[in-house]
Design an enzyme around this catalytic site. Structure first.
Site, PDB file in Angstrom:
ATOM      1  N   TRP A   9      28.335  52.347 -37.751  1.00 21.95           N
ATOM      2  CA  TRP A   9      28.617  51.410 -36.458  1.00 21.95           C
ATOM      3  C   TRP A   9      29.979  51.551 -36.104  1.00 21.95           C
ATOM      4  O   TRP A   9      31.002  51.919 -36.825  1.00 21.95           O
ATOM      5  CB  TRP A   9      28.090  50.156 -36.984  1.00 21.95           C
ATOM      6  CG  TRP A   9      26.904  49.682 -37.504  1.00 21.95           C
ATOM      7  CD1 TRP A   9      26.612  49.229 -38.766  1.00 21.95           C
ATOM      8  CD2 TRP A   9      25.647  49.743 -36.493  1.00 21.95           C
ATOM      9  NE1 TRP A   9      25.039  49.146 -38.680  1.00 21.95           N
ATOM     10  CE2 TRP A   9      24.620  49.519 -37.572  1.00 21.95           C
ATOM     11  CE3 TRP A   9      25.465  49.979 -35.202  1.00 21.95           C
ATOM     12  CZ2 TRP A   9      23.326  49.084 -37.096  1.00 21.95           C
ATOM     13  CZ3 TRP A   9      24.056  49.674 -34.992  1.00 21.95           C
ATOM     14  CH2 TRP A   9      23.096  49.296 -35.624  1.00 21.95           C
ATOM     15  N   TRP A  39      24.455  45.254 -35.463  1.00 24.78           N
ATOM     16  CA  TRP A  39      23.608  44.208 -34.977  1.00 24.78           C
ATOM     17  C   TRP A  39      23.674  42.853 -35.544  1.00 24.78           C
ATOM     18  O   TRP A  39      23.599  41.800 -34.928  1.00 24.78           O
ATOM     19  CB  TRP A  39      21.898  44.450 -35.483  1.00 24.78           C
ATOM     20  CG  TRP A  39      21.789  44.549 -37.087  1.00 24.78           C
ATOM     21  CD1 TRP A  39      21.840  45.872 -37.559  1.00 24.78           C
ATOM     22  CD2 TRP A  39      21.665  43.535 -37.896  1.00 24.78           C
ATOM     23  NE1 TRP A  39      21.693  45.403 -38.934  1.00 24.78           N
ATOM     24  CE2 TRP A  39      21.476  44.446 -39.256  1.00 24.78           C
ATOM     25  CE3 TRP A  39      21.556  42.228 -37.705  1.00 24.78           C
ATOM     26  CZ2 TRP A  39      21.239  43.458 -40.337  1.00 24.78           C
ATOM     27  CZ3 TRP A  39      21.024  41.711 -38.973  1.00 24.78           C
ATOM     28  CH2 TRP A  39      21.052  42.110 -40.111  1.00 24.78           C
ATOM     29  N   ASN A  76      13.144  35.953 -23.463  1.00 25.55           N
ATOM     30  CA  ASN A  76      13.001  36.765 -24.511  1.00 25.55           C
ATOM     31  C   ASN A  76      12.954  38.322 -24.405  1.00 25.55           C
ATOM     32  O   ASN A  76      13.518  39.194 -24.933  1.00 25.55           O
ATOM     33  CB  ASN A  76      11.558  36.718 -25.146  1.00 25.55           C
ATOM     34  CG  ASN A  76      11.358  37.156 -26.413  1.00 25.55           C
ATOM     35  OD1 ASN A  76      11.992  37.103 -27.473  1.00 25.55           O
ATOM     36  ND2 ASN A  76      10.351  38.340 -26.477  1.00 25.55           N
ATOM     37  N   TRP A  98      16.585  40.681 -33.799  1.00 21.40           N
ATOM     38  CA  TRP A  98      18.097  41.702 -33.633  1.00 21.40           C
ATOM     39  C   TRP A  98      17.711  42.938 -34.539  1.00 21.40           C
ATOM     40  O   TRP A  98      18.321  44.063 -34.087  1.00 21.40           O
ATOM     41  CB  TRP A  98      19.136  40.918 -34.269  1.00 21.40           C
ATOM     42  CG  TRP A  98      19.778  40.243 -33.329  1.00 21.40           C
ATOM     43  CD1 TRP A  98      19.744  38.970 -32.674  1.00 21.40           C
ATOM     44  CD2 TRP A  98      20.739  40.880 -32.139  1.00 21.40           C
ATOM     45  NE1 TRP A  98      20.388  38.783 -31.659  1.00 21.40           N
ATOM     46  CE2 TRP A  98      20.963  40.250 -31.336  1.00 21.40           C
ATOM     47  CE3 TRP A  98      21.175  42.135 -31.917  1.00 21.40           C
ATOM     48  CZ2 TRP A  98      22.114  40.238 -30.496  1.00 21.40           C
ATOM     49  CZ3 TRP A  98      22.085  42.437 -31.168  1.00 21.40           C
ATOM     50  CH2 TRP A  98      22.550  41.558 -30.268  1.00 21.40           C
ATOM     51  N   GLU A 102       2.368  35.367 -30.199  1.00 22.67           N
ATOM     52  CA  GLU A 102       3.851  34.988 -30.114  1.00 22.67           C
ATOM     53  C   GLU A 102       4.125  33.893 -31.039  1.00 22.67           C
ATOM     54  O   GLU A 102       4.885  33.946 -31.961  1.00 22.67           O
ATOM     55  CB  GLU A 102       4.314  34.522 -28.795  1.00 22.67           C
ATOM     56  CG  GLU A 102       4.152  35.685 -27.611  1.00 22.67           C
ATOM     57  CD  GLU A 102       5.429  36.868 -28.098  1.00 22.67           C
ATOM     58  OE1 GLU A 102       6.254  36.568 -28.535  1.00 22.67           O
ATOM     59  OE2 GLU A 102       4.732  38.021 -28.064  1.00 22.67           O
TER      60      GLU A 102
END
Length: 481
Positions: A310, A363, A345, A386, A278
């Site tokens: 979108w 996004w 997360n 994202w 991570e």
């Protein structure tokens, strides 16, 4: 005399620029308040408050080393060269020491400062500190930046086998200077102070960051791999805000994890190995920021996805932002963000996929909203997450991989503990009903909770159609977790 320009490195321990400056001679530190720039970068009020509170702690720590901390106003980063030059000329500064930051605006700011100071004969020394490896030093065999995390991780492991990033020493106290430290403001105009509850969740200072790191590596890291996806469990380190502000360094985190795992970073305890990975994800997204600067310009990493159709759906966007989508795991996660400045997360991925796939909303709307509320807001990590979730980024989820909020909820909050904590209006439902109150119809106990704003299966099909039009050769699959 040396000047240490502090930015996202609000600590005295393992601070490369601070160590280098004080090794040369008497030093003074400065921090620039840049509220207009922070507003332009969508920095959250709770994040700005966290910086200020950490500056209070840092001032005391520097004071113990007899290093004065100056506070200056540079409303926008383009003001930084003149502000820093003025300090240098007034205090007869020989050289400025700083730790590198990454991003287009940060790079331009530092280049302008370097040019202005060098024109006056003042040296600028820049150091690797925010990362384990310098961007541009971990490359593919063809000399390009990695686009796939697993390959990047392997290259980092090879680097660590040869030489681990080492900690730098904490300076000894210098002789007192006849320069007084400045007062730290308690708030900045334009950034509303957060609640006392939120502040209490995130105490400032290196001691708190170190306490969290030690507690995690002593107690929790062994269970990290198995518990990190369950938002009702204390499975994560809660260090992201401290890393983003530089109150603790990634080197400190790496060394603590290695110490808990007999020096191993790719074998031994699976929890420690997973957590080190991570840290490397964080590293990966910073390198992407440097290697592919278009992601700093609100552009998709995968250029073909710029053509996605979108939806303009302001009512649905507002429902997502205000935690009233009618899907409990989504709304609980958004309430966690709004009230604490942080989100688990796993849930960041779930709510991001819901916005970009089920609602088919750009996004960038989600990225901006997160930055305006996250206490750990970081351009590289937030953008990377994202774009991963929306299938527009590097090494991102394939477009047909769409998390189903109901199955994610049932899998990772089986008993509904997390949901009921953040949505007390659903406390009367049993562990099966709480994931999908809509299945109960209008029964007593859910009257105050909205109906879902979208049909999950219909909206999933809509997302697949939109993405398939960009990728006609890919299989649409059936990956709906």
């Amino acid at each position: 005399m040396q000047l240490i320009w502090l930015r996202s490195d609000l600590r005295v321990t393992d601070n490369t620029a601070l160590c280098a400056a004080t090794a040369v001679g008497p030093s003074v530190a400065v921090y620039l308040l840049s509220p207009q720039q922070w507003l332009e970068h969508d920095d959250a009020p709770c994040k700005v408050d966290f910086w200020l509170r950490n500056l209070h702690e840092l001032k005391q720590a520097l004071g113990e080393l007899n290093i004065p901390l100056l506070i200056r106003h540079a409303p926008r980063w383009e003001d930084a060269p003149n502000v820093l030059l003025d300090i240098c000329l007034r205090l007869n500064i020989n050289a400025v020491y700083l730790n590198e930051e990454y991003g287009i605006h940060e790079t331009r700011r530092d280049a302008a400062v370097t040019e202005a100071l060098k024109a006056q004969g003042i040296d600028v020394h820049r150091y690797l500190d925010q990362l384990l490896f310098k961007p541009g030093s971990v490359l593919t065999k063809t000399g390009t930046y990695f686009q796939v995390f697993s390959q990047f991780r392997k290259a980092c492991h090879e680097r660590m086998y040869r030489s681990l990033p080492s900690l730098v020493s904490t300076p000894m106290a210098q002789a007192p200077l006849s320069i007084a430290s400045d007062e730290i403001p308690t708030h900045i105009e334009g950034f509303a102070p957060p609640t006392g509850h939120l502040r209490a969740l995130w105490p400032a200072g290196e001691a708190e960051a170190r306490r969290r790191l030690d507690t995690f590596t002593d107690v929790q890291i062994d269970y990290y791999q198995s518990e990190r996806d369950f938002p009702a469990k204390p499975g994560t380190s809660q260090l992201s805000a401290y890393l983003a502000a530089g109150v603790i360094s990634p080197r400190q985190c790496l060394h603590a994890a290695l110490q808990s795992n007999q020096g191993e970073f790719d074998s031994g305890k699976v929890g420690a190995v997973t957590w080190i990975n991570e840290l490397l994800w964080r590293e990966f997204y910073k390198h992407i920021l440097v290697g592919y600067p278009r992601v700093s310009r609100h552009r998709a990493f995968r250029a073909e996805t710029e053509a996605l159709a979108w939806r303009d759906a302001p009512d649905e966007l507002a429902a997502w932002q205000q935690a009233r989508t009618g899907l409990p795991i989504i709304d609980a996660a958004m309430r966690q963000l709004l009230e604490t400045g942080w989100m688990h997360n796993r849930l960041r991925m779930v709510v991001a996929m819901f916005l970009t796939k089920n609602l088919l909303i750009d996004w960038r709307e989600g990225e901006r909203f997160f930055m305006r509320h996250l206490i750990d807001g970081d351009l590289a990590a937030n953008n990377g997450g994202w774009q991963w979730s929306s299938s527009t980024g590097t090494d991102s989820a394939p477009y047909f991989r769409i998390f189903n909020p109901l199955s994610q909820s049932e899998k990772f909050d089986t008993e509904g503990v997390f949901i009921k904590h953040w949505l007390p209006e659903l406390a009367g439902l049993n562990k099966k009903e709480v994931h999908n109150p809509a299945s109960l119809g209008g029964l007593f106990g859910v009257a105050d909770y909205p109906s879902p704003i979208v049909d999950l299966h219909t909206s999933r099909a809509r997302a697949l159609a939109a993405f398939k039009s960009l990728r006609p050769r890919q299989s649409a699959g059936g990956d709906y977790e």
